[in-house]
Write a protein that holds these residues in place. Structure first.
Motif, PDB file in Angstrom:
ATOM      1  N   GLU A 235      -4.568   5.661  -9.807  1.00 26.03           N
ATOM      2  CA  GLU A 235      -4.321   7.058  -9.417  1.00 26.03           C
ATOM      3  C   GLU A 235      -4.625   7.273  -7.937  1.00 26.03           C
ATOM      4  OE1 GLU A 235      -3.055   9.741 -10.739  1.00 26.03           O
ATOM      5  OE2 GLU A 235      -2.648   8.782 -12.664  1.00 26.03           O
ATOM      6  N   VAL A 236      -5.725   6.697  -7.468  1.00 28.11           N
ATOM      7  CA  VAL A 236      -6.088   6.817  -6.055  1.00 28.11           C
ATOM      8  C   VAL A 236      -4.962   6.237  -5.190  1.00 28.11           C
ATOM      9  CG1 VAL A 236      -7.647   5.904  -4.265  1.00 28.11           C
ATOM     10  CG2 VAL A 236      -8.597   6.886  -6.354  1.00 28.11           C
ATOM     11  N   TYR A 237      -4.473   5.073  -5.576  1.00 25.75           N
ATOM     12  CA  TYR A 237      -3.391   4.442  -4.811  1.00 25.75           C
ATOM     13  C   TYR A 237      -2.119   5.295  -4.836  1.00 25.75           C
ATOM     14  CZ  TYR A 237      -6.107   0.068  -4.604  1.00 25.75           C
ATOM     15  OH  TYR A 237      -7.058  -0.894  -4.362  1.00 25.75           O
ATOM     16  N   ALA A 238      -1.809   5.850  -5.993  1.00 25.99           N
ATOM     17  CA  ALA A 238      -0.598   6.678  -6.108  1.00 25.99           C
ATOM     18  C   ALA A 238      -0.729   7.922  -5.228  1.00 25.99           C
ATOM     19  CB  ALA A 238      -0.368   7.070  -7.560  1.00 25.99           C
ATOM     20  N   ASN A 239      -1.898   8.503  -5.243  1.00 27.33           N
ATOM     21  CA  ASN A 239      -2.183   9.669  -4.413  1.00 27.33           C
ATOM     22  C   ASN A 239      -2.004   9.318  -2.934  1.00 27.33           C
ATOM     23  OD1 ASN A 239      -3.323  11.810  -3.024  1.00 27.33           O
ATOM     24  ND2 ASN A 239      -5.384  11.523  -3.818  1.00 27.33           N
ATOM     25  N   PHE A 240      -2.564   8.177  -2.539  1.00 25.63           N
ATOM     26  CA  PHE A 240      -2.434   7.747  -1.146  1.00 25.63           C
ATOM     27  C   PHE A 240      -0.962   7.501  -0.779  1.00 25.63           C
ATOM     28  CE2 PHE A 240      -2.139   4.340   2.048  1.00 25.63           C
ATOM     29  CZ  PHE A 240      -2.779   4.973   3.101  1.00 25.63           C
ATOM     30  N   ALA A 241      -0.263   6.799  -1.640  1.00 25.84           N
ATOM     31  CA  ALA A 241       1.141   6.470  -1.359  1.00 25.84           C
ATOM     32  C   ALA A 241       1.973   7.746  -1.210  1.00 25.84           C
ATOM     33  CB  ALA A 241       1.712   5.591  -2.472  1.00 25.84           C
ATOM     34  N   GLU A 242       1.780   8.669  -2.121  1.00 28.92           N
ATOM     35  CA  GLU A 242       2.657   9.849  -2.121  1.00 28.92           C
ATOM     36  C   GLU A 242       2.253  10.876  -1.086  1.00 28.92           C
ATOM     37  OE1 GLU A 242       3.415  11.125  -6.204  1.00 28.92           O
ATOM     38  OE2 GLU A 242       4.763   9.383  -6.352  1.00 28.92           O
ATOM     39  N   ASN A 243       0.958  11.120  -0.931  1.00 29.00           N
ATOM     40  CA  ASN A 243       0.526  12.219  -0.062  1.00 29.00           C
ATOM     41  C   ASN A 243       0.255  11.814   1.377  1.00 29.00           C
ATOM     42  OD1 ASN A 243       0.663  14.241  -2.095  1.00 29.00           O
ATOM     43  ND2 ASN A 243      -1.160  13.316  -3.002  1.00 29.00           N
ATOM     44  N   TYR A 244       0.093  10.550   1.631  1.00 25.14           N
ATOM     45  CA  TYR A 244      -0.125  10.096   3.018  1.00 25.14           C
ATOM     46  C   TYR A 244       1.061   9.280   3.522  1.00 25.14           C
ATOM     47  CZ  TYR A 244      -4.690  12.044   2.441  1.00 25.14           C
ATOM     48  OH  TYR A 244      -5.707  12.939   2.222  1.00 25.14           O
ATOM     49  N   MET A 245       1.504   8.306   2.715  1.00 23.57           N
ATOM     50  CA  MET A 245       2.652   7.504   3.128  1.00 23.57           C
ATOM     51  C   MET A 245       3.970   8.227   2.874  1.00 23.57           C
ATOM     52  SD  MET A 245       1.459   3.774   1.694  1.00 23.57           S
ATOM     53  CE  MET A 245       2.907   2.941   2.377  1.00 23.57           C
ATOM     54  N   ALA A 246       3.931   9.332   2.153  1.00 22.90           N
ATOM     55  CA  ALA A 246       5.145  10.080   1.783  1.00 22.90           C
ATOM     56  C   ALA A 246       6.110   9.184   1.008  1.00 22.90           C
ATOM     57  CB  ALA A 246       5.822  10.667   3.031  1.00 22.90           C
TER      58      ALA A 246
END
Lengths: 493, 493
Positions: free
Chosen positions: A195-206
């Motif tokens: 979940e942390v990785y998904a959050n990072f990918a979507e909200n920071y890496m777009a």
């Protein structure tokens, strides 16, 4: 510059060459004198630093601490977990000696045969073995658990075919290694980090990702379950962007890590590990960038705003600078990373092309007429749209624009993925459609044999068994046997 | 805990054992299964993270950027600079193969003889060679200069006698590598980074240092000048805490890095390199800590303030917590790192001992009577002084106290150094006094022969030729030959 820019291969001509060109021309990385090992140049490293800072904060918010374990692993450690050694032995850099000696006849240095190690050491391809050997002494009782460690480190896997960021012999990553008292707790941890990785990918890496679990044959060597986030690149290929592994008691047993539980009974500790690497920079590039260069999401751009003065005289530059310095100061106060490029040995046109290539999200330009009119030109990198607006409130305008760009490039990537994801029911259609660069949701009978057949015949792999979405059972497109749910197939990086 | 604490050897009994005990018991680091390589545990790593963050900001403020270069260096690169190879060849970890193969008879894995490298690779002991090989392609014109790169990395030097943090086969460090168009600019850079290190040592580590230049025989292998900061440990021994090297054109010539200068002429680029490592954690410990455990300077302490509740019932704990949570929130707002330890499985006495051992600068404790009286007990770790004060304005009190502790431990270390530094004029007195653990300022004739003689006979080395202080010429204490100024002698870590 114009000439060099022309040399950036168009994506439609050769996507792979475009990627390679862009990494080099945007000064992100280059190949080194050591086969398969890259040099990460300052601009590329600045993106990695942004990623590190954000991820590190996320890890700490979820209760993790950083530590550091040795680079070198005794060869025998690798053999202790049977699947693990199968997975990594073939790509290990092996240290056999600890000294060189100089030849004074001018032929340089040679390995000193007298300095041969008793047991060879390997450069860590991943650190489960050395870490679990260490945890054995840290863990006696359930009170010592959980252990929630992360490490930022370099690792080495001797890959034969390498590509900058995407697959290199040495790469930088973080690897979390946790130990727990119960199976349930370890499973929760593994899913939490996904979940942390998904959050990072979507909200920071777009970068939109599909969360799922790997099929048995795609699992990490030594894991009971591998949770993954899978992203679609612009060419329709999948990229595994982060994985989190539930390792069961495999490493606890291999390294004899036992603890006394609350009831006074001895049990092996439960493990997880999870990691993301500099590969994410490759994913970032292939998610958003275009034929003009990088497109970086504002949340990760080392420079979020660049301001270029357009002037005819030193005097005019001084006037523009005075105005611009106020804007720069205000933007900095808002936490926005801004560069005022008043270098006088480059023309504005050169600078424009340069910052487009470098993917700076917002470019402001101010000339003599702007100064008179109290206006400024704003260009957004994602759409290349320009407009001239008033300087009053420019800082809030820019702040909002950065957020809009962040959202827009995410939406664009998501739209692309949605449009390029199809559902297929027959193997004939699958074989035809997979050539088009698509994500395909199809039924599979759950056997490694069928998976292997599909891979051999189409080069497509099961990227994951998605956690969300359609859970309707059906029949395997190849064998007609029962299938629990559709799984995600794609060709992958 | 009480028992374990007793086991911390007293400094007066065995300083070296005290250090070793403290590193282990304060959970900073431990030895690993790989000879000479340490595991940096979370608490030790948290100190390193603080150091990194501060130094990194300092480097960026002085115009540097981070990059990353390969871990492995082709063996032949090392030979290109004659002195460099002499300095490092004897302690290199050498990679000779890139694959293991598994024996399916159960004997584990063996090195695959078919996977022998054509040219052996060494694990970087320092990166001048691989970096200057890279810079060759980055530098064509004076416009490409200066290049101001830093790298955070692990390095490996196969040391035979290792000690946690102070001397380990693998250690973490930063290495700056800069390239310049002129000799003067490179010299200014090398001295500037010595200043940065001195600033960091004194204002963050609270460790006074003497800035100087190394004698020829103590220089970095390949440098024309090595600028150093030297600190005195509590036992009177010196510790080299950071070095900055002016490398001249040695690496420019070795790797053929030329550029066209402003006049259109070709010249070799001028170089510097500079580094500090996890050794600083050892220096930090030996500068301030005592027989009760660590004493950490507030500017680097991972936890600056700990608050321990003393309660007889759940209800009382709830009341104390309510009060304390307000203080915690206020301290955090002020940027102070604070931990409220309300764990109910440990007694207050145990916690007190634990945080003393861990060197937390300020400990607050609140019990039932404090709650009634609106007071709180404050203990400062540096002097172990306790007092009970009102809760009104406790936050500002703590903030000021942290600053006072920072100043106090610096002053204490400085006083110790001043009291333990003497001036000596005869070699007889020198030989006698060096046994007492002192810094000795003495005249030396400037020859490596005399330096070597002193070292062999007394184990003392020239730590540096100080940049500041007494510059009066004199006569060498050993040979009576002319001496330009007194130099600093000491035994060293």
């Amino acid at each position: 510059m114009a000439k060099e820019l022309k040399e950036l291969t168009k994506r439609s001509v050769n996507y792979s060459q475009w990627y390679q060109d862009l990494v080099i021309k945007a000064d992100l990385a280059e190949n080194s004198a050591v086969r398969g090992c890259m040099v990460i140049k300052p601009y590329g490293y600045a993106i990695w630093e942004k990623m590190q800072r954000i991820l590190d904060d996320m890890f700490k918010e979820t209760g993790h601490v950083n530590a550091y374990f040795p680079l070198l692993i005794p060869k025998s450690f690798l053999s202790k977990e049977a699947e693990h050694v199968e997975g990594f032995a073939k790509e290990c850099a092996v240290v056999t000696h600890y000294r060189l000696k100089t030849n004074h006849d001018g032929t340089g240095v040679v390995v000193d045969p007298a300095a041969k190690l008793e047991e060879e050491l390997i450069i860590r391809p991943t650190s489960e073995t050395i870490i679990w050997n260490t945890y054995r002494n840290w863990i006696q009782s359930y009170r010592d658990l959980p252990i929630l460690c992360n490490q930022w480190a370099n690792v080495m896997r001797w890959e034969m075919r390498t590509r900058l960021f995407l697959r290199t012999a040495e790469f930088l990553w973080q690897e979390g290694h946790t130990a727990h008292a119960t199976r349930e707790e370890a499973e929760i941890e593994a899913k939490k980090m996904q979940e942390v990785y998904a959050n990072f990918a979507e909200n920071y890496m777009a970068m939109p990702v599909i969360k799922g679990v790997k099929s048995a044959s795609e699992r990490f060597a030594g894991a009971l379950d591998t949770y993954t986030i899978e992203a679609m690149m612009q060419d329709g290929k999948a990229l595994q962007a982060g994985t989190s592994h539930f390792l069961g008691q495999n490493f606890g047993k291999a390294f004899d890590v036992t603890f006394i539980d609350k009831e006074g009974k001895s049990d092996y500790a439960w493990a997880t590990s999870w990691g993301v690497s500099t590969r994410l920079i490759g994913a970032l590039i292939m998610s958003h960038s275009d034929d003009n260069g990088l497109v970086l999401p504002p949340h990760l751009a080392p420079i979020q705003v660049v301001i270029v003065p357009i002037y005819r005289s030193e005097e005019q530059l001084a006037q523009i600078s005075e105005k611009v310095n106020g804007i720069v100061a205000n933007l900095k106060k808002m936490g926005i990373s801004v560069k005022f490029d008043d270098a006088d040995n480059k023309k504005p046109g050169w600078k424009f092309a340069e910052y487009e290539l470098k993917g700076v999200p917002v470019r402001l330009a101010m000339g003599g007429r702007d100064l008179e009119n109290n206006t400024i030109e704003v260009m957004r990198r994602d759409t290349l749209e320009k407009e001239t607006i008033t300087c009053d409130g420019i800082e809030e305008y820019v702040q909002n624009l950065l957020e809009e760009i962040q959202q827009n490039i995410f939406r664009k990537a998501l739209d692309h993925r949605t449009a390029s994801t199809i559902t297929v029911d027959t193997y004939e259609e699958f074989k035809e459609k997979i050539e088009e660069g698509l994500f395909i949701m199809a039924h599979w009978d759950g056997t490694p044999e069928t998976e292997e057949q599909i891979k051999n015949e189409t080069k497509a792999t099961i990227r994951c068994i998605p956690l969300a979405g359609d859970k309707t059972p059906g029949k395997c497109m190849v064998t007609g046997k029962p299938s629990a749910q559709r799984v995600l197939f794609a060709r992958a990086y």
